[in-house]
Scaffold this motif. Sequence first.
Motif, mmCIF file in Angstrom:
data_model
loop_
_atom_site.group_PDB
_atom_site.id
_atom_site.type_symbol
_atom_site.label_atom_id
_atom_site.label_comp_id
_atom_site.label_asym_id
_atom_site.label_seq_id
_atom_site.Cartn_x
_atom_site.Cartn_y
_atom_site.Cartn_z
ATOM 1 N N PRO B 45 35.569 -7.606 29.617
ATOM 2 C CA PRO B 45 37.142 -7.289 28.918
ATOM 3 C C PRO B 45 37.771 -7.011 30.025
ATOM 4 C CG PRO B 45 35.407 -5.586 27.914
ATOM 5 C CD PRO B 45 34.597 -6.469 29.366
ATOM 6 N N ARG B 46 39.276 -7.322 29.652
ATOM 7 C CA ARG B 46 40.265 -6.979 30.364
ATOM 8 C C ARG B 46 41.254 -6.197 29.947
ATOM 9 N NH1 ARG B 46 45.003 -11.743 30.339
ATOM 10 N NH2 ARG B 46 46.728 -10.602 31.386
ATOM 11 N N LEU B 47 41.649 -5.164 30.824
ATOM 12 C CA LEU B 47 42.546 -4.292 30.132
ATOM 13 C C LEU B 47 44.094 -4.806 29.982
ATOM 14 C CD1 LEU B 47 43.287 -1.239 29.624
ATOM 15 C CD2 LEU B 47 43.795 -0.979 31.805
ATOM 16 N N LEU B 48 44.613 -4.596 28.855
ATOM 17 C CA LEU B 48 45.947 -5.202 28.296
ATOM 18 C C LEU B 48 47.002 -3.975 28.362
ATOM 19 C CD1 LEU B 48 45.124 -7.586 25.552
ATOM 20 C CD2 LEU B 48 45.399 -8.199 27.867
ATOM 21 N N ILE B 49 46.601 -3.011 27.705
ATOM 22 C CA ILE B 49 47.380 -1.925 27.214
ATOM 23 C C ILE B 49 46.881 -0.411 27.581
ATOM 24 C CG2 ILE B 49 48.694 -0.679 25.433
ATOM 25 C CD1 ILE B 49 50.132 -3.288 26.052
ATOM 26 N N PHE B 50 47.465 0.392 27.861
ATOM 27 C CA PHE B 50 46.938 1.797 28.070
ATOM 28 C C PHE B 50 47.996 2.882 27.699
ATOM 29 C CE2 PHE B 50 49.150 3.356 31.957
ATOM 30 C CZ PHE B 50 49.714 2.338 32.658
ATOM 31 N N GLY B 51 47.637 4.021 27.143
ATOM 32 C CA GLY B 51 48.691 4.903 26.771
ATOM 33 C C GLY B 51 49.416 4.305 25.679
ATOM 34 N N ALA B 52 48.626 3.701 24.858
ATOM 35 C CA ALA B 52 49.082 2.949 23.508
ATOM 36 C C ALA B 52 50.086 2.081 23.651
ATOM 37 C CB ALA B 52 49.588 4.084 22.638
ATOM 38 N N ARG B 55 52.100 -1.567 29.194
ATOM 39 C CA ARG B 55 51.257 -2.905 29.915
ATOM 40 C C ARG B 55 50.643 -2.507 31.190
ATOM 41 N NH1 ARG B 55 55.441 -5.407 26.731
ATOM 42 N NH2 ARG B 55 56.876 -5.179 28.508
ATOM 43 N N ALA B 56 49.473 -3.183 31.428
ATOM 44 C CA ALA B 56 48.718 -2.952 32.383
ATOM 45 C C ALA B 56 49.322 -4.195 33.327
ATOM 46 C CB ALA B 56 47.159 -3.169 32.092
ATOM 47 N N THR B 57 48.883 -3.975 34.669
ATOM 48 C CA THR B 57 49.323 -4.921 35.774
ATOM 49 C C THR B 57 48.871 -6.310 35.359
ATOM 50 O OG1 THR B 57 49.126 -3.171 37.316
ATOM 51 C CG2 THR B 57 49.388 -5.585 38.106
ATOM 52 N N GLY B 58 49.832 -7.131 35.142
ATOM 53 C CA GLY B 58 49.509 -8.468 34.824
ATOM 54 C C GLY B 58 49.495 -8.924 33.433
ATOM 55 N N THR B 59 49.733 -8.137 32.333
ATOM 56 C CA THR B 59 49.858 -8.338 31.073
ATOM 57 C C THR B 59 51.272 -8.843 30.723
ATOM 58 O OG1 THR B 59 48.358 -6.200 30.701
ATOM 59 C CG2 THR B 59 49.531 -7.383 28.708
ATOM 60 N N PRO B 60 51.300 -10.064 30.014
ATOM 61 C CA PRO B 60 52.350 -10.815 29.517
ATOM 62 C C PRO B 60 53.067 -10.077 28.682
ATOM 63 C CG PRO B 60 50.426 -12.287 29.677
ATOM 64 C CD PRO B 60 50.009 -11.088 29.992
ATOM 65 N N ASP B 61 54.697 -9.829 28.851
ATOM 66 C CA ASP B 61 55.603 -9.332 27.908
ATOM 67 C C ASP B 61 55.400 -9.520 26.696
ATOM 68 O OD1 ASP B 61 58.561 -10.380 29.171
ATOM 69 O OD2 ASP B 61 56.821 -11.316 28.148
ATOM 70 N N ARG B 62 54.700 -10.774 26.149
ATOM 71 C CA ARG B 62 54.482 -11.094 24.581
ATOM 72 C C ARG B 62 53.526 -10.032 24.192
ATOM 73 N NH1 ARG B 62 52.039 -15.051 27.681
ATOM 74 N NH2 ARG B 62 49.651 -15.242 27.173
ATOM 75 N N PHE B 63 52.756 -9.393 24.757
ATOM 76 C CA PHE B 63 51.845 -8.195 24.277
ATOM 77 C C PHE B 63 52.548 -6.766 24.301
ATOM 78 C CE2 PHE B 63 47.764 -10.380 24.286
ATOM 79 C CZ PHE B 63 47.931 -11.379 25.089
ATOM 80 N N SER B 64 52.500 -6.041 23.239
ATOM 81 C CA SER B 64 53.074 -5.019 23.051
ATOM 82 C C SER B 64 52.115 -3.888 22.232
ATOM 83 C CB SER B 64 54.367 -4.881 22.456
ATOM 84 O OG SER B 64 54.527 -5.455 21.116
ATOM 85 N N GLY B 65 52.077 -2.452 22.848
ATOM 86 C CA GLY B 65 51.332 -1.911 21.881
ATOM 87 C C GLY B 65 52.276 -0.742 21.229
#
Lengths: 119, 109
Positions: B45-52, B55-65
């Motif tokens: 697994p690759r961490l995308l989002i933390f703290g709800a 974004r984690a380092t390297g996560t593209p901004d098209r991902f949002s939590g």
Amino acid sequence: QVQLQESGPGLVKPSETLSLTCTVSGGSISHYYWSWIRQPPGKGLEWLGYVIYSGSTNYSPSLKSRVTISVDTSKNQFSLNMTSVTAADTAVYYCARVKSAWHHCFDYWGQGTLVTVSS
Amino acid sequence: EIVLTQSPGTLSLSPGERATLSCRASQRISSSYLAWYQQKPGQAPRLLIFGASNRATGTPDRFSGSGSGTDFTLTISRLEPEDFGTYYCQQYGSSPPYTFGQGTKLEIK
């Protein structure tokens, strides 16, 4: 860049002890928490426990009686021992770094190692 | 122990579409201590989002939590071909055990 690599036997007999080691490179094992997580084939993820660089540990209650996690800071390694294994313990075992003292999610992972429990 | 339920189990979408993945907790997750991961076959697994919502380092901004309490969402604004895989949420707000959802498989339509 921090890298983690699991090592250990890929086949363990029922009732025996599963032992894995995770070697951390590209950074010090100090000042972080380190975890083991497993994933049975085709299934989801299960957190097993963590060890702090000081040696303190915390385990999943469901496995606490069988699991021991330890750390060797001189070798930049931490280890997993699981006793009395059964076929239900067959899984890919991952070692991972806990992101921070506040955020106990996992930011660096090993590639995983498949451990099969079979006679 | 907090149980996380993800929905849907499988999501079939085309590149360019918007994806919305849900993670519901059996109890309130304190301080929004929820993470999202992406996993591809044969990979960790690759961490995308933390703290709800961070974004984690390297996560593209098209991902949002987003979300709080018991209901959390991962949104991918415009799907890229490399976004397909299985997504897991994980809570770390309560004392251990830390738990994961059962996963949502995002597949190409």
